[in-house]
Design an enzyme around this catalytic site. Structure first.
Site, PDB file in Angstrom:
ATOM      1  N   HIS A 168      -2.873   7.013   2.684  1.00  8.61           N
ATOM      2  CA  HIS A 168      -3.421   5.778   2.115  1.00  8.61           C
ATOM      3  C   HIS A 168      -4.757   5.500   2.796  1.00  8.61           C
ATOM      4  O   HIS A 168      -4.865   5.569   4.021  1.00  8.61           O
ATOM      5  CB  HIS A 168      -2.423   4.636   2.345  1.00  8.61           C
ATOM      6  CG  HIS A 168      -3.036   3.292   2.175  1.00  8.61           C
ATOM      7  ND1 HIS A 168      -3.791   2.958   1.075  1.00  8.61           N
ATOM      8  CD2 HIS A 168      -3.028   2.181   2.978  1.00  8.61           C
ATOM      9  CE1 HIS A 168      -4.215   1.720   1.200  1.00  8.61           C
ATOM     10  NE2 HIS A 168      -3.773   1.230   2.346  1.00  8.61           N
ATOM     11  N   CYS A 212       0.814  -1.222   0.000  1.00 10.26           N
ATOM     12  CA  CYS A 212       0.000   0.000   0.000  1.00 10.26           C
ATOM     13  C   CYS A 212       0.847   1.271   0.000  1.00 10.26           C
ATOM     14  O   CYS A 212       0.321   2.379  -0.174  1.00 10.26           O
ATOM     15  CB  CYS A 212      -0.938  -0.007   1.198  1.00 10.26           C
ATOM     16  SG  CYS A 212      -1.939  -1.479   1.286  1.00 10.26           S
ATOM     17  N   ASN A 272     -10.461   0.005   0.513  1.00  8.77           N
ATOM     18  CA  ASN A 272      -8.999   0.106   0.489  1.00  8.77           C
ATOM     19  C   ASN A 272      -8.507  -0.459  -0.844  1.00  8.77           C
ATOM     20  O   ASN A 272      -8.591  -1.664  -1.081  1.00  8.77           O
ATOM     21  CB  ASN A 272      -8.446  -0.688   1.677  1.00  8.77           C
ATOM     22  CG  ASN A 272      -6.932  -0.728   1.723  1.00  8.77           C
ATOM     23  OD1 ASN A 272      -6.257  -0.412   0.739  1.00  8.77           O
ATOM     24  ND2 ASN A 272      -6.389  -1.134   2.856  1.00  8.77           N
TER      25      ASN A 272
END
Ligand code: UT7
Length: 330
Positions: free
Chosen positions: A257, A118, A287
């Site tokens: 993020h 990520c 996500n």
């Protein structure tokens, strides 16, 4: 060496299949209220007709078209293409190489995938900027793209409700000048215990081809990753600001993020008065790992938020463990 770096274009692409929390109740033991109150997620998009290659190409094409509004830009000037991803379509060739082919970019290009989970887009931005600064060229295309639906079990309560598919892209331009406008720093700590995916290490034995292998699925200890993220993000914010000679209060937009809105809410408490500068869009996409930051940038661009003169700080964290931040003077 001092150099300027400018954002020349942004783009994003999402699959057409929408999966709401309500529908997810059919796949796992959960409730729409639990998912929204514990993660901030209301819906996510998952690939059915698309795949990571088509999403990456679509997001990149949009970013390039935006860069083309500047007559001095041509796509032949792109000398670096990096795709940050952990879910590439093939083990090889790379998503970046396939994007070069799909968009008809110049063969005179450094194209590779970058695996930093990520945090991938931050690693990608910094690596691309460094390559341009070392003389590789004037423009770079950085894509963050993921198809987590390929490594996800929708019935798994620890991960199935969290992730979504998508791609985002940015074109950056090197501006040799006296003023440095880009600063970045990343960290890495070897740890596969809290967040990992087996990939090719899924139990296949070359001498026993008949042996059944396990599907390669994501494994996560959510509470541990949550605690790690709440410490890692402020470290990145504070240290990258310090590198740039700025205070957090000098930053106009902080784009973390998008993993869980409660993580960002916990971080906000450490920056009283700056709560409104954190951009949050996880409700809509879930996500999307390496894609979450460039998708947010493209969305902010569409809303007219990325105005010249403003200061943008992007912060990533994830498997590796990896974390880091990149500051750009727009
Ligand atoms: O981008 C990669 C980085 N990943 C992350 O940043 C993930 C970070 N972690 C998280 O976002 C959170 O830890 C989760 C959303 C994954 C889990 O939330 P949590 O508040 O940490 O839940 P938990 O695992 O501590 O479980 C709390 C309760 C438990 O029930 P009891 O024991 O308190 O009765 C769980 O059984 O919530 C229950 N629970 C669920 N209930 C409904 C856990 N998962 C679910 C679920 N639906 N999906």
């Amino acid at each position: 060496m001092t150099y300027g770096m400018k954002l020349a274009g942004t783009g994003k692409a999402l699959p057409c299949r929408l999966l709401t929390n309500e529908e997810l109740e059919n796949y796992m033991q959960t409730s729409r209220e639990w998912i929204e109150s514990h993660t901030g997620i209301r819906q996510r998009y998952l690939c059915t007709e698309e795949n990571i290659l088509t999403l990456a190409a679509q997001a990149a094409q949009q970013a390039i078209e935006q860069a083309e509004k500047d007559p001095s830009f041509t796509r032949e000037k792109i000398r670096v293409v990096l795709a940050a991803t952990s879910t590439g379509y093939y083990a090889f060739p790379s998503v970046a190489a396939m994007t070069v082919g799909a968009l008809g970019l110049s063969e005179h290009v450094y194209a590779a995938d970058l695996s930093a989970a990520c945090t991938g887009f931050i690693y990608g931005l910094g690596t691309a900027a460094s390559l341009l600064a070392s003389g590789m060229g004037e423009y770079a295309l950085i894509i963050g793209c993921e198809e987590f639906s390929r490594i996800l079990e929708l019935s798994d309560r620890s991960t199935g409700m969290l992730f979504g598919d998508g791609a985002g892209a940015a074109v950056i331009r090197l501006e040799p000048s006296a003023k440095q406008t880009f600063f970045w720093q990343v960290w890495t700590r070897g740890n596969e215990e809290w967040l990992s995916c087996p990939g090719i290490n899924c139990g296949r034995d070359v001498f026993c081809p008949e042996q059944k292998t396990e599907p390669s699925l994501i494994r996560m200890n959510g509470p541990e990753v949550f605690r790690f993220a709440v410490k890692a993000i402020p470290q990145a914010i504070d240290q990258v600001c310090a590198l740039a000679g700025k205070a957090p209060a000098d930053i106009d937009h902080i784009v973390c993020h998008q993993a869980n809105s409660r993580i960002i809410d916990a971080v906000k408490k450490k920056y009283p008065g700056l709560e409104g500068r954190f951009y949050i869009n996880i409700g809509e996409y879930g996500n999307t790992s390496a894609a979450s930051i460039p998708i947010a940038l493209a969305e902010m661009d569409e809303k007219g938020l990325l105005q010249s003169g403003r200061t943008l700080l992007t912060v990533g964290f994830g498997a590796g463990l990896t974390w880091g931040g990149a500051l750009l003077q727009l």
